[in-house]
Design a protein around this motif. Structure first.
Motif, PDB file in Angstrom:
ATOM      1  N   LEU A  95      45.066  41.849  46.703  1.00  0.00           N
ATOM      2  CA  LEU A  95      45.841  41.378  45.235  1.00  0.00           C
ATOM      3  C   LEU A  95      44.929  40.233  44.571  1.00  0.00           C
ATOM      4  O   LEU A  95      45.175  40.211  43.136  1.00  0.00           O
ATOM      5  CB  LEU A  95      47.086  40.936  45.755  1.00  0.00           C
ATOM      6  CG  LEU A  95      48.134  42.213  46.204  1.00  0.00           C
ATOM      7  CD1 LEU A  95      49.258  41.526  46.715  1.00  0.00           C
ATOM      8  CD2 LEU A  95      48.240  43.135  45.183  1.00  0.00           C
ATOM      9  N   GLY A  98      42.235  41.630  42.420  1.00  0.00           N
ATOM     10  CA  GLY A  98      42.762  42.365  41.060  1.00  0.00           C
ATOM     11  C   GLY A  98      43.155  41.090  39.982  1.00  0.00           C
ATOM     12  O   GLY A  98      42.757  41.543  38.910  1.00  0.00           O
ATOM     13  N   ILE A 130      50.165  43.363  39.331  1.00  0.00           N
ATOM     14  CA  ILE A 130      49.686  42.789  40.523  1.00  0.00           C
ATOM     15  C   ILE A 130      50.613  41.894  40.989  1.00  0.00           C
ATOM     16  O   ILE A 130      50.781  41.696  42.209  1.00  0.00           O
ATOM     17  CB  ILE A 130      48.083  42.500  40.096  1.00  0.00           C
ATOM     18  CG1 ILE A 130      47.226  43.662  39.924  1.00  0.00           C
ATOM     19  CG2 ILE A 130      47.540  41.772  41.640  1.00  0.00           C
ATOM     20  CD1 ILE A 130      45.744  43.231  39.327  1.00  0.00           C
ATOM     21  N   ASP A 134      52.029  40.658  44.529  1.00  0.00           N
ATOM     22  CA  ASP A 134      51.832  39.637  45.221  1.00  0.00           C
ATOM     23  C   ASP A 134      52.749  38.728  45.569  1.00  0.00           C
ATOM     24  O   ASP A 134      52.755  38.075  46.781  1.00  0.00           O
ATOM     25  CB  ASP A 134      50.727  38.887  44.333  1.00  0.00           C
ATOM     26  CG  ASP A 134      50.376  37.607  44.909  1.00  0.00           C
ATOM     27  OD1 ASP A 134      49.419  37.516  45.605  1.00  0.00           O
ATOM     28  OD2 ASP A 134      50.853  36.558  44.387  1.00  0.00           O
TER      29      ASP A 134
END
Length: 421
Positions: A95, A98, A130, A134
């Motif tokens: 994550l 990203g 994202i 997260d």
């Protein structure tokens, strides 16, 4: 100071930094503080870029916030289910990559002179997706690093790390935006993700407090919700967090409007307002870290009420300096409220569903932003930049008072039912 006082102080100091005795947590916190400085730099630069591209529109700023936090409505509960099922450390590494990629793309577009408001909106959505995954992974990862005994302390120290970055990041961003433009701020943020990835890579999995993984099953999210429903105090905490966050804490999205439209100041002044709020949050985090055990419900309600009073007062201040100074106690009360509520909720449920409950936490904490962000932007446009602070403060006080009255009524009824007739 007496020997007894010295011993008490030493114990309190030891409790304040209990989580830092754990090597894995030290690696996580050190990487996070670097990365979060970059995150806050990007937040300030992104707000300023939106205002520049939109001609200073408060509604455009609210739309950007809604697009970035909107995915939380759809993905945070699913993210919590994933957190309970898979290796959180590996999930976080993917994550972070990203999020770093989103910052890199925005920076390249901006530096190259190609950026448009539509592109910023698209990247807000991607980053929001994202971040929605997260959040619950990162929140529930604290328990695996330090165990339940030091969880409340880890939550407070996470807030301290977050707000240390919140003090430094906006101030640096304001200077950099004025000096070199917003694009280089985004590129610098992309580089800071290397720090958190390094910290995660250096952790020792064998030293984790890993709980049993949730099995792959249908209805995993619903089972987490059923666990929450079994605890009335947890339900109440989630409800009040939703209202205070949506109507009160979301005022931060309009600080750029206060700096630019109310006081006619530049990016540096916006960065300083954000830093003033963060200084208060940092002070609140220091106080929260000194507490041990599960926070009490009345602590959460009192913090919400104090936050509302301070926020409304900040909105009524006639000068820029007055607003900046009042944002300090506002930030302290805000942090005490969110930190106490977070720890109380995590410690109020079983460890096996903690990821899903933290997904619900992220939903109520940020899920109201898609509504609150544009609404506060509209208020600022129609009634002036001070309106979101005043309304948000009053709403937060009312939410705390109503919740407190409900608790008193519930306990009175329970006591009356227990008395034989």
């Amino acid at each position: 100071m007496s020997e007894v006082d010295t011993t008490h102080t030493d114990r309190r100091t030891g409790a304040m930094f209990a989580a830092l005795r754990v090597r894995n947590y030290r690696l996580f916190a050190s990487g996070q503080v670097v990365s979060l400085v970059g995150t806050w730099m990007q937040r300030v630069a992104q707000d300023w870029l939106v205002l520049e591209l939109s001609g200073g529109s408060p509604v455009a700023l609210g739309v950007a916030a809604a697009l970035q936090f909107g995915p939380t409505l759809l993905l945070s509960l699913w993210g919590g289910a994933i957190a309970d099922r898979y290796d959180k450390r590996r999930l976080l590494m993917g994550l972070q990559v990203g999020m770093g990629a989103c910052a890199l793309v925005l920076g390249v577009l901006d530096v190259g002179g190609l950026v448009t408001l539509t592109q910023v909106y698209v990247l807000c959505v991607l980053l929001g997706c994202i971040s929605a995954l997260d959040g619950p992974v990162r929140q529930s990862f604290a328990g695996e690093m330090v165990g339940s005994g030091a969880l409340a302390n880890a939550v407070a120290l996470n807030s301290m790390t977050f707000n240390t970055a919140r003090v430094v990041g906006p101030a640096i961003a304001g200077l950099l935006v004025a000096a070199v433009g917003t694009g280089w701020v985004f590129l610098l943020n992309a580089v800071t993700f290397v720090a958190v990835l390094t910290g995660l890579a250096l952790m020792r999995p064998a030293e984790m407090f890993v709980y049993a993984r949730a099995p792959r099953e249908r209805g995993a999210v619903l089972s987490g919700l059923r666990e929450v429903r079994r605890h009335p105090d947890v339900v109440l905490l989630l409800v009040i967090v939703f209202f205070v966050s949506t109507l009160g804490i979301n005022f931060f999205v309009t600080l750029a409007i206060v700096a630019r439209n109310v006081f006619g100041r530049g990016a540096e002044s916006y960065g300083l307002l954000t830093s003033a709020l963060a200084v208060g949050c940092l002070l609140g985090a220091f106080h929260a870290a000194r507490r041990v055990g599960r926070p009490r419900l009345r602590t959460v309600l009192l913090a919400a009420a104090v936050f509302g009073v301070c926020e409304a007062a900040a909105g009524l201040m006639p000068s820029y300096l007055g607003v900046a100074l009042l944002l300090i106690p506002t930030g302290a009360a805000q942090l005490l409220f969110t930190s106490a509520a977070n720890a109380a909720i995590q410690l109020g449920v079983d460890e096996s569903v903690r990821g899903r409950v933290m997904g619900l936490w992220m939903l109520v904490l940020l899920g109201g932003t898609p509504v609150g962000g544009p609404a506060l932007g509209w208020l600022a446009e129609e009634f002036g930049g001070r309106a979101p602070l005043v309304l948000g403060g009053v709403a937060s006080v009312l939410a705390a008072v109503i919740a407190g009255l409900w608790v008193v009524w519930r306990r009175t009824r329970t006591t009356a039912a227990a008395v034989p007739v």
